[in-house]
Design a protein around this motif. Structure first.
Motif, mmCIF file in Angstrom:
data_model
loop_
_atom_site.group_PDB
_atom_site.id
_atom_site.type_symbol
_atom_site.label_atom_id
_atom_site.label_comp_id
_atom_site.label_asym_id
_atom_site.label_seq_id
_atom_site.Cartn_x
_atom_site.Cartn_y
_atom_site.Cartn_z
ATOM 1 N N UNK A 16 11.529 18.750 19.386
ATOM 2 C CA UNK A 16 11.584 18.222 20.757
ATOM 3 C C UNK A 16 12.622 17.109 20.873
ATOM 4 N N UNK A 17 12.630 16.194 19.903
ATOM 5 C CA UNK A 17 13.624 15.119 19.912
ATOM 6 C C UNK A 17 15.045 15.672 19.771
ATOM 7 N N UNK A 18 15.204 16.653 18.906
ATOM 8 C CA UNK A 18 16.530 17.253 18.707
ATOM 9 C C UNK A 18 17.018 17.958 19.968
ATOM 10 N N UNK A 19 16.122 18.664 20.637
ATOM 11 C CA UNK A 19 16.512 19.328 21.895
ATOM 12 C C UNK A 19 16.896 18.311 22.953
ATOM 13 N N UNK A 20 16.185 17.186 22.992
ATOM 14 C CA UNK A 20 16.523 16.104 23.921
ATOM 15 C C UNK A 20 17.939 15.586 23.629
ATOM 16 N N UNK A 21 18.219 15.283 22.361
ATOM 17 C CA UNK A 21 19.546 14.770 21.994
ATOM 18 C C UNK A 21 20.632 15.821 22.213
ATOM 19 N N UNK A 22 20.319 17.082 21.934
ATOM 20 C CA UNK A 22 21.306 18.148 22.128
ATOM 21 C C UNK A 22 21.660 18.305 23.609
ATOM 22 N N UNK A 23 20.646 18.275 24.461
ATOM 23 C CA UNK A 23 20.880 18.385 25.906
ATOM 24 C C UNK A 23 21.703 17.212 26.406
ATOM 25 N N UNK A 24 21.350 16.015 25.969
ATOM 26 C CA UNK A 24 22.113 14.834 26.370
ATOM 27 C C UNK A 24 23.551 14.900 25.851
ATOM 28 N N UNK A 25 23.717 15.409 24.645
ATOM 29 C CA UNK A 25 25.058 15.530 24.089
ATOM 30 C C UNK A 25 25.909 16.471 24.936
ATOM 31 N N UNK A 26 25.327 17.588 25.360
ATOM 32 C CA UNK A 26 26.067 18.551 26.195
ATOM 33 C C UNK A 26 26.454 17.923 27.532
ATOM 34 N N UNK A 27 25.531 17.174 28.119
ATOM 35 C CA UNK A 27 25.810 16.516 29.405
ATOM 36 C C UNK A 27 26.917 15.480 29.223
ATOM 37 N N UNK A 46 29.170 15.418 26.926
ATOM 38 C CA UNK A 46 30.444 16.059 26.576
ATOM 39 C C UNK A 46 31.227 16.355 27.855
ATOM 40 N N UNK A 47 30.522 16.872 28.866
ATOM 41 C CA UNK A 47 31.179 17.135 30.155
ATOM 42 C C UNK A 47 31.694 15.834 30.767
ATOM 43 N N UNK A 48 30.900 14.772 30.676
ATOM 44 C CA UNK A 48 31.320 13.480 31.206
ATOM 45 C C UNK A 48 32.525 12.952 30.425
ATOM 46 N N UNK A 49 32.525 13.142 29.125
ATOM 47 C CA UNK A 49 33.630 12.699 28.277
ATOM 48 C C UNK A 49 34.914 13.440 28.641
ATOM 49 N N UNK A 50 34.795 14.750 28.841
ATOM 50 C CA UNK A 50 35.962 15.579 29.185
ATOM 51 C C UNK A 50 36.546 15.192 30.544
ATOM 52 N N UNK A 51 35.707 14.693 31.430
ATOM 53 C CA UNK A 51 36.167 14.299 32.757
ATOM 54 C C UNK A 51 36.595 12.833 32.802
ATOM 55 N N UNK A 52 36.473 12.136 31.672
ATOM 56 C CA UNK A 52 36.916 10.758 31.583
ATOM 57 C C UNK A 52 35.986 9.743 32.214
ATOM 58 N N UNK A 105 32.898 6.918 32.495
ATOM 59 C CA UNK A 105 32.580 5.751 31.667
ATOM 60 C C UNK A 105 31.593 6.059 30.544
ATOM 61 N N UNK A 106 30.502 6.700 30.863
ATOM 62 C CA UNK A 106 29.441 6.946 29.889
ATOM 63 C C UNK A 106 29.731 8.097 28.949
ATOM 64 N N UNK A 107 30.905 8.681 29.026
ATOM 65 C CA UNK A 107 31.242 9.837 28.202
ATOM 66 C C UNK A 107 31.209 9.567 26.705
ATOM 67 N N UNK A 108 31.402 8.303 26.317
ATOM 68 C CA UNK A 108 31.368 7.958 24.906
ATOM 69 C C UNK A 108 29.997 8.210 24.283
ATOM 70 N N UNK A 109 28.967 8.292 25.126
ATOM 71 C CA UNK A 109 27.620 8.570 24.609
ATOM 72 C C UNK A 109 27.528 9.953 23.955
#
Length: 191
Positions: A81-92, A94-100, A102-106
């Motif tokens: 459950x924790x891994x799925x939470x982190x994986x989902x957040x990572x995917x979200x 990643x999109x923020x990071x690609x679009x530049x 602020x929070x994309x570094x997460x």
């Protein structure tokens, strides 16, 4: 030449045991819900039978699987459950990071958390195979052990990454590599 104690027969026996341990782990992990119990049994089988030469592959695997099923499964489901939470957040992120944004570094933070979850899972399986504790105490103790030994946890991740690369390039190695990785993990965790 046909003596069962000679080096050739010992080597063949080791190869067969290695393949059998890997196949048992894969077979018992197929229903993903049992991955925790099967990895705990796999860890103990590699430790007792392949490293210490005590017992038999099937008997050790099955006994460890059954005796630790409940605790291993609960711990595994919490970590899943924790891994799925982190994986989902990572995917979200990643999109923020690609679009530049602020929070994309997460994105990198959540990627690191997934790596930590992997190492924590391995520490939990080794701990459960050897120590009888409740779920809460198991999670706490293994988290503390992992934090105090981050360099070894990092080495475990690098080992897993290298194993995936080897299997990707030489698929037949999938019969041996998981047992080899667990053998290395046993050496690391026992330190």
């Amino acid at each position: 030449m046909f003596n069962y104690d000679n080096k050739v027969f010992e080597f063949i026996n080791r190869v067969v045991d290695t393949m059998f341990a890997t196949l048992l782990w894969v077979l018992f992990s197929l229903p993903v819900i049992t991955l925790g119990a099967s990895t705990t049994a796999f860890f103990e089988t590699v430790h007792k039978v392949l490293r210490k030469n005590k017992g038999y592959i099937w008997r050790t695997f099955w006994t460890t699987f059954i005796s630790n099923f409940k605790r291993s499964t609960i711990v595994w489901l919490i970590q899943l459950a924790l891994s799925l939470f982190f994986f989902t957040d990572m995917k979200i992120m990643k999109d923020a990071f690609m679009q530049g944004e602020k929070g994309g570094w997460l994105y990198y933070f959540f990627m690191i958390m997934l790596i930590v979850m992997y190492a924590w899972f391995i520490f939990n399986c080794a701990y459960i195979a050897r120590i009888e504790d409740g779920v809460k105490k198991t999670l706490k103790n293994t988290a503390l052990m992992m934090i105090m030994n981050l360099q070894w946890a990092g080495l475990m991740f690098v080992t897993a990454f290298a194993a995936f690369a080897v299997i990707a390039f030489v698929p037949v190695s999938a019969l041996f590599v998981p047992t080899g990785v667990m053998f290395i993990y046993d050496l690391i965790i026992l330190k």
